[in-house]
Design a protein around this motif. Sequence first.
Motif, PDB file in Angstrom:
ATOM      1  N   VAL A 519       0.813  -1.210   0.014  1.00 52.05           N
ATOM      2  CA  VAL A 519       0.449  -0.204   0.449  1.00 52.05           C
ATOM      3  C   VAL A 519       0.707   1.256  -0.107  1.00 52.05           C
ATOM      4  O   VAL A 519       1.239   1.106   0.154  1.00 52.05           O
ATOM      5  CB  VAL A 519      -0.845  -0.019   1.089  1.00 52.05           C
ATOM      6  N   ARG A 520       0.418   2.987  -0.467  1.00 49.62           N
ATOM      7  CA  ARG A 520       0.761   3.916  -0.770  1.00 49.62           C
ATOM      8  C   ARG A 520       0.631   4.700   0.671  1.00 49.62           C
ATOM      9  O   ARG A 520      -0.707   4.229   1.475  1.00 49.62           O
ATOM     10  CB  ARG A 520       0.156   4.804  -1.488  1.00 49.62           C
ATOM     11  N   ALA A 607       6.164   3.805  -0.003  1.00 51.99           N
ATOM     12  CA  ALA A 607       5.174   2.079  -0.172  1.00 51.99           C
ATOM     13  C   ALA A 607       5.782   1.350   0.548  1.00 51.99           C
ATOM     14  O   ALA A 607       6.625   0.824   1.504  1.00 51.99           O
ATOM     15  CB  ALA A 607       6.249   1.339  -2.010  1.00 51.99           C
ATOM     16  N   ILE A 608       4.046   0.349   1.292  1.00 52.43           N
ATOM     17  CA  ILE A 608       4.720  -0.244   2.886  1.00 52.43           C
ATOM     18  C   ILE A 608       4.170  -1.978   1.935  1.00 52.43           C
ATOM     19  O   ILE A 608       3.320  -1.470   1.484  1.00 52.43           O
ATOM     20  CB  ILE A 608       4.442   1.108   4.065  1.00 52.43           C
TER      21      ILE A 608
ATOM     22  N   ASP B  70       0.283   8.776  -6.786  1.00 51.72           N
ATOM     23  CA  ASP B  70      -0.823   7.993  -6.247  1.00 51.72           C
ATOM     24  C   ASP B  70      -0.968   7.294  -6.105  1.00 51.72           C
ATOM     25  O   ASP B  70      -2.105   6.236  -5.243  1.00 51.72           O
ATOM     26  CB  ASP B  70      -1.948   9.304  -6.567  1.00 51.72           C
ATOM     27  N   SER B  71      -0.530   5.905  -6.222  1.00 55.19           N
ATOM     28  CA  SER B  71      -0.362   4.545  -5.894  1.00 55.19           C
ATOM     29  C   SER B  71       1.012   3.939  -6.118  1.00 55.19           C
ATOM     30  O   SER B  71       2.296   4.510  -6.121  1.00 55.19           O
ATOM     31  CB  SER B  71      -1.278   4.532  -7.146  1.00 55.19           C
ATOM     32  N   LEU B  72       1.145   2.108  -6.098  1.00 57.55           N
ATOM     33  CA  LEU B  72       1.732   2.286  -6.096  1.00 57.55           C
ATOM     34  C   LEU B  72       2.230   1.523  -8.022  1.00 57.55           C
ATOM     35  O   LEU B  72       3.248   0.245  -7.821  1.00 57.55           O
ATOM     36  CB  LEU B  72       2.382   0.853  -5.371  1.00 57.55           C
ATOM     37  N   GLY B  91       2.897  -2.231  -7.664  1.00 55.02           N
ATOM     38  CA  GLY B  91       4.380  -3.070  -6.147  1.00 55.02           C
ATOM     39  C   GLY B  91       5.259  -1.958  -5.830  1.00 55.02           C
ATOM     40  O   GLY B  91       6.244  -1.510  -6.134  1.00 55.02           O
ATOM     41  N   ILE B  92       5.857  -3.071  -4.589  1.00 54.72           N
ATOM     42  CA  ILE B  92       7.314  -2.910  -4.252  1.00 54.72           C
ATOM     43  C   ILE B  92       8.490  -2.617  -5.454  1.00 54.72           C
ATOM     44  O   ILE B  92       8.593  -4.032  -5.403  1.00 54.72           O
ATOM     45  CB  ILE B  92       7.076  -3.255  -3.210  1.00 54.72           C
TER      46      ILE B  92
END
Lengths: 668, 156
Positions: A519-520, A607-608, B70-72, B91-92
């Motif tokens: 999630v952000r 980002a988590i 605003d998002s990943l 994603g990360i």
Amino acid sequence: MYPEFGQIALILALLLAVLLSVVPLVGSLAGRDNLMAFSRPLSSGMFVFVGIAFAVLTHAFLVDDFSVAYVANNSNSLLPWYYKFSAVWGGHEGSLLLWILMLAGWTLAVAIFSRRLPDVMTAQVLSVLGMVCVGFLLFIVITSNPFDRTLPNVPADGADLNPLLQDFGLIVHPPMLYMGYVGFAVAFAFAIAALINGRLDAAWARWSRPWTTVAWAFLSLGIALGSWWAYYELGWGGWWFWDPVENASLLPWLSGTALMHSLAVTEKRGVFKSWTVLLAIVTFSLSLLGAFLVRSGVLTSVHSFAADPERGTFLLGLLAVTVIASLALYAFRAPVVHVRSRYGSFSREVFLLLNNVLLVSATILVAVGTLYPLVLDYLELGMLSIGEPFFNLTFSPLAVAAGLLLGAGIFSRWKKTDGGWLGRKLLWPLAISTLVTAAVLVGYGGFTTWAFLGVFASVWVTVATFWDLWDKSSSRKGRLHGLKRQSRSYYGMVLGHLGLAITMVGATVVSNYGIERDVRMVPGDVASVGDYQVAFKSIGQRQGPNFTAQYGTFDVLLDGERVAVLHPEKRQYTVGMSVMTEADIDAGLSRDIFVAIGERITDEAWAIRLQYKPLVRWLWLGSLFMAAGGFLAIADRRYRIRERADQKAEASTNVPESGSPTSAGATS
Amino acid sequence: MHPIRKKRLTIVLFLLVGLAIAVGLTTYALRQNINLFYDPSQISAGEAPVDVRIRAGGMVEEGSVRRDPDSLKVEFRVTDFNASVPIEYIGILPDLFAEGQGVVAMGRLDGNGRLVADQVLAKHDENYMPPEVAAALEKASKGQHKAGDSAETVSY
């Protein structure tokens, strides 16, 4: 000066290993007691010199002797002393030295604890172990000398230990794993010695059983530690990646498990001999294959060391010599199967046979998935990878089948089990397991076929194990007396099987009901994962001994109550400039909450990764049970009672133990 | 039939059935889960299949990484200095993902030649380059005709 002493010690150890692999063996074949008597002193001498080399290298690390190339590449003056110590096995050369130290240690242990073995057997086993030592000592002396110098341009400081390896997990994971890998060399040596002198009998199985079990227990611990380390240190919460190097450790574990069970049949019933010998050879060969995969540079992974074709070729040669020589010996000497021993269709022998079939199939599957891409790449037929889905799809049915079989097999008897009786016996466990499994699935809220099968197999094993314990411990003198009467090896088996069930249920539940969210978040945000909420409080800077870190603060909430505060970090190491994610975990027996910081998206936002991992601890808890079971089993009284009985027999007949003057003097 | 033979037959049948199941499962699973590697030249030449999970890799192009605030969602291009492919990922990213670093992405190509990745790999070592990426770069530097040659072997 010291490092040169280390190298001399290694060369002396090599010379002793050469003598050990020749002299006692020749003595045993020529019937010369005086030559066989060299086996124990040579084993001790070899261990002492390898120990000296290891001590010298450790000293070089602790005093920051960067004139030694290996130290300069794997250490740094800023490292805390305990990481300097564990950095000894943080690279190829040092970990190889640790490997050899353990091999020499196992050899010494065989020399010490083999007093009750026939001298011919001892001499041959130690000689075979000597040969294995020669192989690895040659390898280290020729291709991987840890004592090479950087003279005359001594670097001012070291290149630092890979930050991934600066962790408690690394201090313990490799030693445990190597103890297991190398321990199978003892089972291998017993098998080869038995093939050489043709004594492939129940006694041989009884001698090699405890060694196999100990090696297996260490390997179980080593694999579990590696998985645990990957879980919290690699940063992203996976516990098994089907990475080729992980598979390399799983392969000998699977075939070693098969070996343990097949040895039991050989000891108790005198059957499956050839198969057991073959398994011992295969298991050790798989250990060597693991060494080859990790050290040759054919793989790239966290574990693999710098690529060097010379090393790969050497190890492949060592593997080839071992496999070809032992299989040739096997072909010539394995007993032709003329066993007249009978056993019925539902006998314990058959169940253990099926256990072996499943375990060997699993070994082959994992081997195919691991080696197929490598072979294709080597033949230049294309580059491809075989991902986790392949292993999950093929390994899970075998694991479930093994569990189901185990639950039924526990009740079976040697020689002959009445099928109808067994069927009726299984009715209640079946009913109980189905109910419990249904309850567990309802509790976690969701039915999938795999979740059902995995949980059912685990519960089934647990119920059957306790049921059998209950049956066996019934006694007219009361339950406690009955429980006390059971042997340690029986309790070892109970623990091992329970451990398997615990690991299986953990793996099933965490794979099916775990939740993973990326999630952000900006400080102040709250995100939910499962029943929990995670609140991002703040993020700041922190200075560590050899790194700077972004240091986050998160509250974990359940129903509005705070249950934990977590501080995941993003570390930047000063020396290598590498970045590392340090996740923080609120660990618990029923679930883990896992928070890791990803990259920075904007000045404020990050980002988590949040994860809810139910029963993930059970994975490793189960391995602890298995290892404890292994250690308990070898503490069984029968291994010692026989020893005393042997001594009594010797004393009464007054036949001195030939070839070992000390014990002969003591008993006669 | 003689009871011993009968027993042996049962065991052999058991083994055969088990073996057959194992072999069947393995081939099935292998067919489903082999991911071939394609380099950017091959992808831009249209040699890679659309909507099949593949591996693609190369160097992350300098200045190509764009992050959605605003998002990943992240977009970047990987190159073998001959051609480049746009990659989209939500994603990360791994710690060592950076411009100018070698990466491997797993995902499916959409109709527009863009790779929608579900996994991006970079190695946990600053000197590491994924072997496929190293090979792809070497190939691209040897020129077009060479690349054509080995492309055949890869997409056999």
